[in-house]
Design a protein around this motif. Sequence first.
Motif, PDB file in Angstrom:
ATOM      1  N   LEU A   1       8.545  -1.201   7.218  1.00  0.00           N
ATOM      2  CA  LEU A   1       8.649  -1.586   5.759  1.00  0.00           C
ATOM      3  C   LEU A   1      10.145  -1.824   5.432  1.00  0.00           C
ATOM      4  O   LEU A   1      10.442  -2.528   4.545  1.00  0.00           O
ATOM      5  CB  LEU A   1       7.938  -0.526   4.861  1.00  0.00           C
ATOM      6  CG  LEU A   1       6.611  -0.378   4.881  1.00  0.00           C
ATOM      7  CD1 LEU A   1       6.120   0.739   4.093  1.00  0.00           C
ATOM      8  CD2 LEU A   1       5.750  -1.466   4.054  1.00  0.00           C
ATOM      9  N   ASP A   2      10.809  -1.126   6.387  1.00  0.00           N
ATOM     10  CA  ASP A   2      12.511  -1.253   5.966  1.00  0.00           C
ATOM     11  C   ASP A   2      12.974  -2.592   6.528  1.00  0.00           C
ATOM     12  O   ASP A   2      13.928  -2.878   6.308  1.00  0.00           O
ATOM     13  CB  ASP A   2      13.240  -0.354   6.518  1.00  0.00           C
ATOM     14  CG  ASP A   2      12.870   1.029   5.762  1.00  0.00           C
ATOM     15  OD1 ASP A   2      12.666   0.793   4.769  1.00  0.00           O
ATOM     16  OD2 ASP A   2      13.327   2.060   6.164  1.00  0.00           O
ATOM     17  N   ARG A   3      12.060  -3.453   7.430  1.00  0.00           N
ATOM     18  CA  ARG A   3      12.599  -4.663   7.945  1.00  0.00           C
ATOM     19  C   ARG A   3      12.597  -5.957   6.872  1.00  0.00           C
ATOM     20  O   ARG A   3      11.629  -5.828   6.152  1.00  0.00           O
ATOM     21  CB  ARG A   3      11.753  -5.105   9.173  1.00  0.00           C
ATOM     22  CG  ARG A   3      11.888  -3.961  10.415  1.00  0.00           C
ATOM     23  CD  ARG A   3      11.176  -4.481  11.297  1.00  0.00           C
ATOM     24  NE  ARG A   3      11.952  -5.689  12.143  1.00  0.00           N
ATOM     25  CZ  ARG A   3      11.427  -6.326  13.098  1.00  0.00           C
ATOM     26  NH1 ARG A   3      10.068  -6.213  13.556  1.00  0.00           N
ATOM     27  NH2 ARG A   3      11.873  -7.659  13.487  1.00  0.00           N
ATOM     28  N   THR A   4      13.651  -6.499   7.016  1.00  0.00           N
ATOM     29  CA  THR A   4      13.783  -7.758   6.108  1.00  0.00           C
ATOM     30  C   THR A   4      13.553  -8.976   6.878  1.00  0.00           C
ATOM     31  O   THR A   4      13.415 -10.156   6.402  1.00  0.00           O
ATOM     32  CB  THR A   4      15.126  -7.797   5.245  1.00  0.00           C
ATOM     33  OG1 THR A   4      16.256  -7.605   6.167  1.00  0.00           O
ATOM     34  CG2 THR A   4      15.056  -6.524   4.406  1.00  0.00           C
TER      35      THR A   4
ATOM     36  N   TRP B   1       1.636   3.631   1.633  1.00  0.00           N
ATOM     37  CA  TRP B   1       2.928   4.288   1.550  1.00  0.00           C
ATOM     38  C   TRP B   1       2.608   5.237   0.280  1.00  0.00           C
ATOM     39  O   TRP B   1       3.691   5.801  -0.418  1.00  0.00           O
ATOM     40  CB  TRP B   1       4.069   3.355   1.338  1.00  0.00           C
ATOM     41  CG  TRP B   1       4.009   2.138   0.410  1.00  0.00           C
ATOM     42  CD1 TRP B   1       4.036   2.101  -0.782  1.00  0.00           C
ATOM     43  CD2 TRP B   1       3.438   0.992   0.822  1.00  0.00           C
ATOM     44  NE1 TRP B   1       3.528   0.904  -1.510  1.00  0.00           N
ATOM     45  CE2 TRP B   1       3.046   0.406  -0.343  1.00  0.00           C
ATOM     46  CE3 TRP B   1       3.218   0.386   1.982  1.00  0.00           C
ATOM     47  CZ2 TRP B   1       2.871  -1.136  -0.259  1.00  0.00           C
ATOM     48  CZ3 TRP B   1       2.603  -0.953   2.082  1.00  0.00           C
ATOM     49  CH2 TRP B   1       2.439  -1.648   0.922  1.00  0.00           C
TER      50      TRP B   1
ATOM     51  N   GLU C   1       7.207   3.254   8.071  1.00  0.00           N
ATOM     52  CA  GLU C   1       8.760   3.285   7.379  1.00  0.00           C
ATOM     53  C   GLU C   1       9.635   2.303   7.991  1.00  0.00           C
ATOM     54  O   GLU C   1      10.232   1.545   7.350  1.00  0.00           O
ATOM     55  CB  GLU C   1       9.285   4.715   7.689  1.00  0.00           C
ATOM     56  CG  GLU C   1      10.481   4.821   7.138  1.00  0.00           C
ATOM     57  CD  GLU C   1      11.089   6.261   7.215  1.00  0.00           C
ATOM     58  OE1 GLU C   1      12.366   6.428   7.875  1.00  0.00           O
ATOM     59  OE2 GLU C   1      10.233   7.398   7.101  1.00  0.00           O
ATOM     60  N   LEU C   2       9.792   2.266   9.337  1.00  0.00           N
ATOM     61  CA  LEU C   2      10.406   1.211  10.108  1.00  0.00           C
ATOM     62  C   LEU C   2       9.974  -0.135   9.649  1.00  0.00           C
ATOM     63  O   LEU C   2      10.943  -0.907   9.584  1.00  0.00           O
ATOM     64  CB  LEU C   2      10.405   1.327  11.529  1.00  0.00           C
ATOM     65  CG  LEU C   2      11.495   1.874  12.509  1.00  0.00           C
ATOM     66  CD1 LEU C   2      11.519   2.560  13.745  1.00  0.00           C
ATOM     67  CD2 LEU C   2      12.227   0.518  12.603  1.00  0.00           C
TER      68      LEU C   2
END
Length: 68
Positions: free
Chosen positions: A29-32, A67, A26-27
């Motif tokens: 996948l949230d990074r851009t 996911w 989750e962490l």
Amino acid sequence: MDHGAKIAGKTRTDFMLDAACEKAEELLLDRTLFVVDTERFERFQQLLDAPVNRDAFDRLMSRKAPWD
């Protein structure tokens, strides 16, 4: 926690490892923004420019995403 592990049919350790992995995914996948050094970036570019191994690509695309 023990109740959740029991419901999931897992040991407490497996339950906790799964929860930790899910949080890590989750962490990430949230990074851009990913910062890498020059050597790793050049290797990344080489991989992007390399011809596609069709068999490997087909295997990858047929796998279930973590996911899902």
